[in-house]
Design a protein around this motif. Structure first.
Motif, PDB file in Angstrom:
ATOM      1  N   THR A 247      19.176 -46.546 -13.762  1.00  0.00           N
ATOM      2  CA  THR A 247      19.466 -46.361 -14.703  1.00  0.00           C
ATOM      3  C   THR A 247      19.130 -46.652 -16.785  1.00  0.00           C
ATOM      4  OG1 THR A 247      21.420 -45.963 -14.832  1.00  0.00           O
ATOM      5  CG2 THR A 247      20.521 -43.884 -14.369  1.00  0.00           C
TER       6      THR A 247
ATOM      7  N   ARG B 118      19.092 -44.654  -8.803  1.00  0.00           N
ATOM      8  CA  ARG B 118      18.239 -43.966  -8.902  1.00  0.00           C
ATOM      9  C   ARG B 118      17.266 -44.109  -7.469  1.00  0.00           C
ATOM     10  NH1 ARG B 118      15.574 -42.438 -13.464  1.00  0.00           N
ATOM     11  NH2 ARG B 118      15.768 -43.916 -15.716  1.00  0.00           N
TER      12      ARG B 118
ATOM     13  N   THR C 288      23.131 -42.328  -7.270  1.00  0.00           N
ATOM     14  CA  THR C 288      22.800 -42.841  -7.433  1.00  0.00           C
ATOM     15  C   THR C 288      22.346 -41.469  -8.938  1.00  0.00           C
ATOM     16  OG1 THR C 288      21.967 -40.934  -6.070  1.00  0.00           O
ATOM     17  CG2 THR C 288      21.255 -43.132  -5.676  1.00  0.00           C
ATOM     18  N   THR C 289      21.867 -41.590 -10.286  1.00  0.00           N
ATOM     19  CA  THR C 289      21.937 -40.235 -10.771  1.00  0.00           C
ATOM     20  C   THR C 289      21.236 -39.317 -10.502  1.00  0.00           C
ATOM     21  OG1 THR C 289      21.169 -40.504 -13.381  1.00  0.00           O
ATOM     22  CG2 THR C 289      19.717 -41.009 -11.783  1.00  0.00           C
TER      23      THR C 289
ATOM     24  N   ASN D 174      17.909 -39.869 -18.401  1.00  0.00           N
ATOM     25  CA  ASN D 174      17.565 -40.635 -17.540  1.00  0.00           C
ATOM     26  C   ASN D 174      15.900 -40.425 -16.904  1.00  0.00           C
ATOM     27  OD1 ASN D 174      19.885 -42.439 -16.656  1.00  0.00           O
ATOM     28  ND2 ASN D 174      20.297 -39.944 -17.035  1.00  0.00           N
TER      29      ASN D 174
ATOM     30  N   VAL E 228      14.416 -38.761 -15.241  1.00  0.00           N
ATOM     31  CA  VAL E 228      14.832 -38.022 -13.787  1.00  0.00           C
ATOM     32  C   VAL E 228      13.162 -37.036 -13.212  1.00  0.00           C
ATOM     33  CG1 VAL E 228      15.646 -36.607 -11.827  1.00  0.00           C
ATOM     34  CG2 VAL E 228      16.611 -37.856 -13.578  1.00  0.00           C
TER      35      VAL E 228
END
Length: 545
Positions: free
Chosen positions: A43, A61, A319-320, A398, A400
Motif C-alpha cells: 500500500t 497487496r 495484506t490490505t 488503497n 483495491v
C-alpha cells in the motif's frame, strides 16, 4: 460459484485417508488457492518498489492497485459512499440471525484479528493527533498475542511485574476484584493515566484505547478501562473478556513453572510462559475457531508439520485485502442480553462495567447464549455504520481492485450477473429479499464488473453449513493457515525438534497445550462455578444441512 470446503474434503478422499494426511492435503489446497508471499505490491506505492517491499509499516497487496478511472466513459461506476453505506444498514424488520454462530464467535474473531490487522489510527485530541493514514499499519504481522503482551518491548515491560520475588516471577500485572483476577486499571482516580504506564516525559507507553474522545471528561467508563497490550482491547467488554481469560491463564502457568523451576529468574519464567500461551492460542484458532468456520465434516488439526516443507512457508506480511475482509460488523447484533439485562450495543462501547459486574464465567456463558446475527448486506447494527463507512473509504484510498478481480485471483468463477452474486433461495421471503438486493446493487453499480471488493464480499450468501460467504471463507482459510503455521514457535527447528520443544515450552507447558481444545477448557481451570453450563462458538441448536 465455486468449491466449498465440503467439496474439497470429499475430493481429497476424507473417508479413506488418515486425519493427519488429509489435514496436510486440505491445508495445502486452501493456502495455494491464491498467490504465495511475498507479494510484489504494497500500500506504500501504486507500483513495485524496494521501500514498499521492505517497509513493514505498510500492508502488502494480493492484487496490484487499481485506481478508479476519472473518465466514467471508460465503463466503470463507483457510487457515492453514502449510498454504499446504506447497503449495510439492517432492514427495518430487524437483523437476520446466523443459524450456526453464538456471539462468542465474533468476540473471538475480533480479539484474534485486533492483534495483527492494525490499520494505523490516532485518537482525536486531546488523546492524539487525530490524523490517520489508512495505507499504514502498526502491526507486527504475527499471531503474537500483542493484545495481551503489547506491540513493543517497552509496552510488554510495563505490563509485567518484573519482579524476582517468589510468587511474582514471570507474571503479568493484575488486580483482584470480588475474588476475580483482572488487568490493572489504566487510569487513576484523577482521570489521568497512572504514572506506572507513562514514560520519563509523561507520555503514555501503552496504546490508549481507541475512541476515548467519544467519552466526555470524567465519564464513568474511564474508571473501568484496563491497562492492556492493545488499543482495541477496551473497545467492548466481549473483547476484554477474552483478554482477561488469557491474562489468568498466563499467570496460572507462570505459577506452575515457578513451582517446577524455582531456579529460573523472572525473565525466563515470563518468556517461557509467553511461548506456551502463543502456541496454545494458535491451537484454539485452528481447532475451535477455524473448525467453526469450516463447512466440512472434517476437523482441521493444529499440526504445524504441514508448513515445514511447504513452498508457501514465508514470513508474514498482512495484506490490505485481509484487513478489509475481516470487517465482520454484521455478525454483531443491535442488542445483547448480558447479566440479566438487554444492552444496546452502542452502550457497551468502552464500557467494561458489565464484565466486572457479571464476572468472567457468567460473561462467557451469557455471550455464548446470545445468537450472532448473519454476515451480509442490510444486516449491520446502526451503531456500526460509521465503521462500515471507514472500511469502504479505506478500500478506495488503497485503490483495491474489484470483487470479480478477487474471485478470479482465487481461482473462482466471476459473478456474471447480480442474481449470480446474491444467490437464490427456496424460501419465498428470502428469495424476494435477494432479488431486491440484486436490483439495488445493479442501480448503484451498473455492470457487475464495477462492484467493489468490500461490497461484493458481503453481497454473497453465506455457506449453508458455515457463517461466512464463499470468497471470504476462501481468503480467510488461505491467510489463516499460512500465517498461523508459519509462526516461529511452530517451526521445524523449535516445535519440530524434541529437545528444543522441551526447552521452549517445558513438560508442564506442553501438557497444558495438549489439554486445551477449546476456550471453555481454559475458562474452567481459571475460574469457579462454570459447571455444565454452555460455552461455545457453535449454537447448540445448529444442525448440518
Amino acid at each position: 460459484m465455486g468449491s466449498s470446503l465440503e467439496d474439497i474434503a470429499l475430493a481429497a478422499g476424507s473417508f479413506v485417508l488418515g486425519g493427519s494426511k488429509l489435514n496436510r492435503i486440505l491445508v495445502n489446497k486452501l493456502v495455494k488457492a491464491g498467490r504465495n508471499r511475498p507479494h510484489p505490491w504494497t500500500t506504500k506505492h501504486g507500483y513495485i518498489s524496494w521501500s514498499g517491499l521492505t517497509d513493514r509499516t505498510f500492508n502488502a497487496r494480493l492484487l496490484p492497485a487499481k485506481p478508479y478511472p476519472a473518465d466514467e466513459a471508460l465503463g466503470t461506476r463507483r457510487p457515492p459512499i453514502d449510498d454504499v453505506v446504506r447497503l449495510f444498514l439492517a432492514d427495518p424488520a430487524g437483523q437476520r440471525e446466523c443459524p450456526k454462530s453464538t456471539m462468542l464467535f465474533p468476540a473471538f474473531a475480533q480479539y484474534l484479528t485486533d492483534g495483527f490487522l492494525r490499520t494505523q489510527m490516532s485518537n482525536d485530541p486531546p488523546f492524539g493527533s487525530g490524523e490517520e493514514d489508512r495505507r499504514r499499519t502498526t502491526s507486527n504481522h504475527e499471531i503474537d498475542q500483542s493484545p495481551l503482551y503489547g506491540r513493543t518491548p517497552v509496552q510488554t515491560e510495563v505490563l509485567r511485574t518484573m519482579s524476582e520475588e517468589a510468587g511474582k516471577r514471570g507474571r503479568l500485572k493484575s488486580q483482584s476484584m470480588s475474588g476475580e483476577e483482572y488487568s490493572p486499571f489504566l487510569f487513576g482516580t484523577d482521570g489521568k493515566v497512572k504514572p506506572e504506564f507513562l514514560d520519563a516525559d509523561g507520555n503514555a507507553i501503552l496504546d490508549l484505547p481507541l475512541g476515548l474522545s467519544s467519552l466526555p471528561p470524567g465519564a464513568p467508563q474511564f474508571a473501568n478501562l484496563f491497562a492492556v497490550g492493545g488499543d482495541r482491547v477496551n473497545s467492548t467488554p466481549q473483547v476484554m473478556m477474552m483478554n482477561t481469560l488469557w491474562l489468568r491463564e498466563h499467570n496460572r502457568l507462570a505459577g506452575i513453572l515457578e513451582s517446577k523451576h524455582p531456579d529460573w529468574d523472572d525473565e525466563r519464567m515470563f518468556e517461557t510462559t509467553r511461548n506456551i500461551i502463543i502456541v496454545m492460542f494458535i491451537k484454539i484458532v485452528v481447532e475451535e475457531y477455524i473448525n467453526h468456520i469450516n463447512t466440512a465434516k472434517f476437523k482441521f488439526l493444529a499440526d504445524p508439520k504441514v508448513a515445514w516443507a511447504a513452498d508457501w512457508n514465508r514470513p508474514n506480511l498482512m495484506t490490505t485485502e485481509f484487513s478489509l475482509l475481516y470487517r465482520w460488523h454484521p455478525l454483531v447484533p443491535q442488542s445483547v442480553n448480558w447479566g440479566g439485562q438487554v444492552h444496546d450495543g452502542k452502550s457497551l462501547l468502552l464500557n467494561n462495567s458489565v464484565l466486572i459486574n457479571s464476572g468472567l464465567v457468567q460473561s462467557f456463558v451469557d455471550i455464548s447464549a446470545n445468537h450472532s446475527t448473519a454476515l451480509g448486506l442490510h444486516n449491520s447494527a446502526s451503531f456500526l455504520l460509521a465503521a462500515e463507512q471507514k472500511a469502504i473509504a479505506q478500500a478506495r484510498t488503497n485503490n483495491v481492485a474489484t470483487y470479480n478481480d478477487y474471485r478470479r485471483a482465487m481461482g473462482m468463477d466471476p459473478a456474471k450477473s447480480y442474481a449470480d452474486l446474491v444467490g437464490t433461495s427456496k424460501e419465498p421471503a428470502e428469495r424476494a429479499r435477494r432479488a431486491a438486493l440484486a436490483a439495488e446493487l445493479q442501480r448503484l453499480y451498473g455492470d457487475i464488473e464495477n462492484v467493489e471488493f468490500y461490497v461484493g464480499l458481503f453481497a454473497e450468501p453465506s455457506d449453508k453449513n458455515g457463517p461466512l460467504p464463499e470468497l471470504i471463507l476462501a481468503m480467510v482459510a488461505m491467510d489463516a493457515f499460512s500465517q498461523a503455521f508459519t509462526n516461529p514457535l511452530l517451526s521445524e527447528h523449535v516445535y519440530g525438534n524434541e529437545e528444543n520443544r522441551l526447552l521452549a515450552f517445558t513438560k508442564e507447558g506442553l501438557e497444558a497445550i495438549n489439554d486445551t481444545d477449546t476456550l471453555r477448557d481454559i475458562l474452567e481451570r481459571n475460574s469457579t462455578g462454570l459447571g455444565d453450563r454452555f460455552v461455545g462458538m457453535t449454537r447448540r441448536d445448529w444442525k448440518r444441512n
